[in-house]
Design a protein around this motif. Structure first.
Motif, PDB file in Angstrom:
ATOM      1  N   ASP A  24     -15.165  -0.143 -27.661  1.00  0.00           N
ATOM      2  CA  ASP A  24     -15.444  -0.274 -26.227  1.00  0.00           C
ATOM      3  C   ASP A  24     -16.890  -0.647 -25.941  1.00  0.00           C
ATOM      4  O   ASP A  24     -17.274  -0.900 -24.795  1.00  0.00           O
ATOM      5  CB  ASP A  24     -15.052   1.004 -25.481  1.00  0.00           C
ATOM      6  CG  ASP A  24     -15.707   2.250 -26.054  1.00  0.00           C
ATOM      7  OD1 ASP A  24     -16.662   2.126 -26.842  1.00  0.00           O
ATOM      8  OD2 ASP A  24     -15.242   3.360 -25.724  1.00  0.00           O
TER       9      ASP A  24
ATOM     10  N   ALA B 116     -14.462  -9.296 -26.899  1.00  0.00           N
ATOM     11  CA  ALA B 116     -13.153  -8.780 -26.485  1.00  0.00           C
ATOM     12  C   ALA B 116     -12.193  -9.921 -26.184  1.00  0.00           C
ATOM     13  O   ALA B 116     -11.012  -9.891 -26.565  1.00  0.00           O
ATOM     14  CB  ALA B 116     -13.307  -7.876 -25.262  1.00  0.00           C
TER      15      ALA B 116
ATOM     16  N   VAL C  49     -17.415  -4.887 -22.370  1.00  0.00           N
ATOM     17  CA  VAL C  49     -16.031  -4.757 -21.941  1.00  0.00           C
ATOM     18  C   VAL C  49     -15.766  -3.389 -21.325  1.00  0.00           C
ATOM     19  O   VAL C  49     -14.899  -3.245 -20.462  1.00  0.00           O
ATOM     20  CB  VAL C  49     -15.082  -5.028 -23.137  1.00  0.00           C
ATOM     21  CG1 VAL C  49     -15.138  -3.904 -24.159  1.00  0.00           C
ATOM     22  CG2 VAL C  49     -13.650  -5.233 -22.649  1.00  0.00           C
TER      23      VAL C  49
ATOM     24  N   SER D 264     -10.607  -3.362 -30.405  1.00  0.00           N
ATOM     25  CA  SER D 264     -12.047  -3.596 -30.433  1.00  0.00           C
ATOM     26  C   SER D 264     -12.740  -2.318 -29.994  1.00  0.00           C
ATOM     27  O   SER D 264     -12.133  -1.465 -29.328  1.00  0.00           O
ATOM     28  CB  SER D 264     -12.416  -4.753 -29.501  1.00  0.00           C
ATOM     29  OG  SER D 264     -13.807  -5.008 -29.555  1.00  0.00           O
TER      30      SER D 264
ATOM     31  N   LEU E  18      -9.022  -0.719 -26.628  1.00  0.00           N
ATOM     32  CA  LEU E  18     -10.426  -0.400 -26.862  1.00  0.00           C
ATOM     33  C   LEU E  18     -10.580   1.055 -27.292  1.00  0.00           C
ATOM     34  O   LEU E  18      -9.949   1.954 -26.725  1.00  0.00           O
ATOM     35  CB  LEU E  18     -11.233  -0.667 -25.599  1.00  0.00           C
ATOM     36  CG  LEU E  18     -11.104  -2.125 -25.112  1.00  0.00           C
ATOM     37  CD1 LEU E  18     -11.595  -2.263 -23.689  1.00  0.00           C
ATOM     38  CD2 LEU E  18     -11.866  -3.049 -26.047  1.00  0.00           C
TER      39      LEU E  18
END
Length: 324
Positions: free
Chosen positions: A217, A224, A269, A215, A238
């Motif tokens: 960041d 997330a 996240v 994913s 990330l």
């Protein structure tokens, strides 16, 4: 009939003593004949053909397997089958090792003229140095024993043990002469633990492509967590917009976040991820990944090239591949 424990113990221990003595006597026979045999086998341009029948045949099959797995290409041919067509498997650049304690096995003796005509060198493991097989051999390795461990003196026991030990001595001497290494051993034992440790790379077991949990960041904590849940590896790697790894977020991190007095609804996240995580490259051996995870007490590692995310390797995948 009822068993006598004392008699069983006595017979069992006697067998060990007799066979140990038979092996001990072989040490003095590791001599110039042994050296000549090793030199002949090292110089072999073809394969080592091990031949025998009966109990000696079983020893021969084991010897061929040991030679083949330690860097000396070899195979076993049953003497009776060789005289009915399998002699066609022999080639002039091979070397034959014939095993017969008596040196009089008719199934072996019938092969010697054909072996001679092809110009194949013949090494014999034989307990009777004056036997017909010994006389037909280029090199005789004397496996004579004082007596069999069988109380009747009939069942091949000490004699087959002596042949087995002499064969192992040949195989290991050749291993040393060839400079055979752990890596060489692993290549011929890919199904064993050592083979898996020395041959399997991270690239062979990592999760990549669409199955890899990843994913940006800048994603929300909700997104997330959704990625962790959908991919089922307990973590998400990330990255930034250039696909460079910037951190990892795990289900453990999520639990620890819940323990904090924060409003998780608006968290990104990146604010709670682990920055600069440990990584590994796809070319590294998978066992290195195991070692690194154990040292860091983690269960997954991002796989990167020039810090660009390529996948994830997990302890579960390493266990499934038999690396652990």
């Amino acid at each position: 009939m009822p068993t006598n424990p004392d008699s069983l113990l006595s017979l069992g221990r006697s067998v060990i003593r007799v066979e140990a003595a038979a092996i001990a006597q072989l040490e003095s026979r590791i001599d110039q004949n042994f050296v000549r045999a090793c030199e002949l086998l090292i110089a072999c341009k073809g394969r080592i053909v091990v031949c025998g029948i009966g109990k000696s045949g079983h020893i021969g099959a084991k010897l061929a397997a040991t030679l083949a797995s330690t860097g000396s290409p070899a195979f076993f041919v049953h003497a009776a089958e060789a005289s009915h067509g399998d002699l066609g498997m022999f080639r002039s650049d091979d070397v034959v090792i014939a095993i017969s304690y008596s040196g009089g096995s008719s199934e072996l003796l019938i092969l010697t003229p054909g072996i001679r005509r092809m110009g194949i060198p013949l090494i014999s493991l034989c307990g009777e140095p004056d036997s017909p097989l010994a006389q037909a051999s280029d090199i005789v390795l004397n496996t004579h024993v004082e007596r069999e461990a069988c109380p009747l003196g009939l069942t091949p026991t000490a004699s087959t043990t002596a042949s087995l030990a002499f064969g192992d001595a040949l195989a290991i001497a050749l291993l040393g002469a060839r400079g055979f290494t752990e890596e060489d051993f692993a290549r011929s034992h890919p199904g064993g633990r050592l083979g898996r440790r020395l041959l399997i790379q991270v690239a062979d077991v990592m999760t990549q492509g669409a199955a890899c949990p990843r994913s940006l960041d800048t994603a929300s904590l909700r997104d997330a967590v959704a990625e962790i849940t959908s991919k089922g590896l307990g973590m998400v790697a990330l990255t930034n917009d250039n696909d460079e790894l910037t951190g990892v977020f795990t289900d453990g991190d999520l639990r620890r976040t819940f323990d904090r007095d924060v409003d998780i609804r608006n968290l990104t996240v990146s604010s709670i991820m682990t920055h600069n995580p440990a990584t590994i490259t796809r070319e590294e051996m998978a066992f290195n990944a195991v070692t690194r995870m154990q040292e860091l007490r983690i269960t997954s590692l991002p796989v990167v090239t020039d810090n660009k995310l390529e996948g994830v390797v997990t302890m579960h995948a390493l266990l499934a591949a038999g690396v652990v």
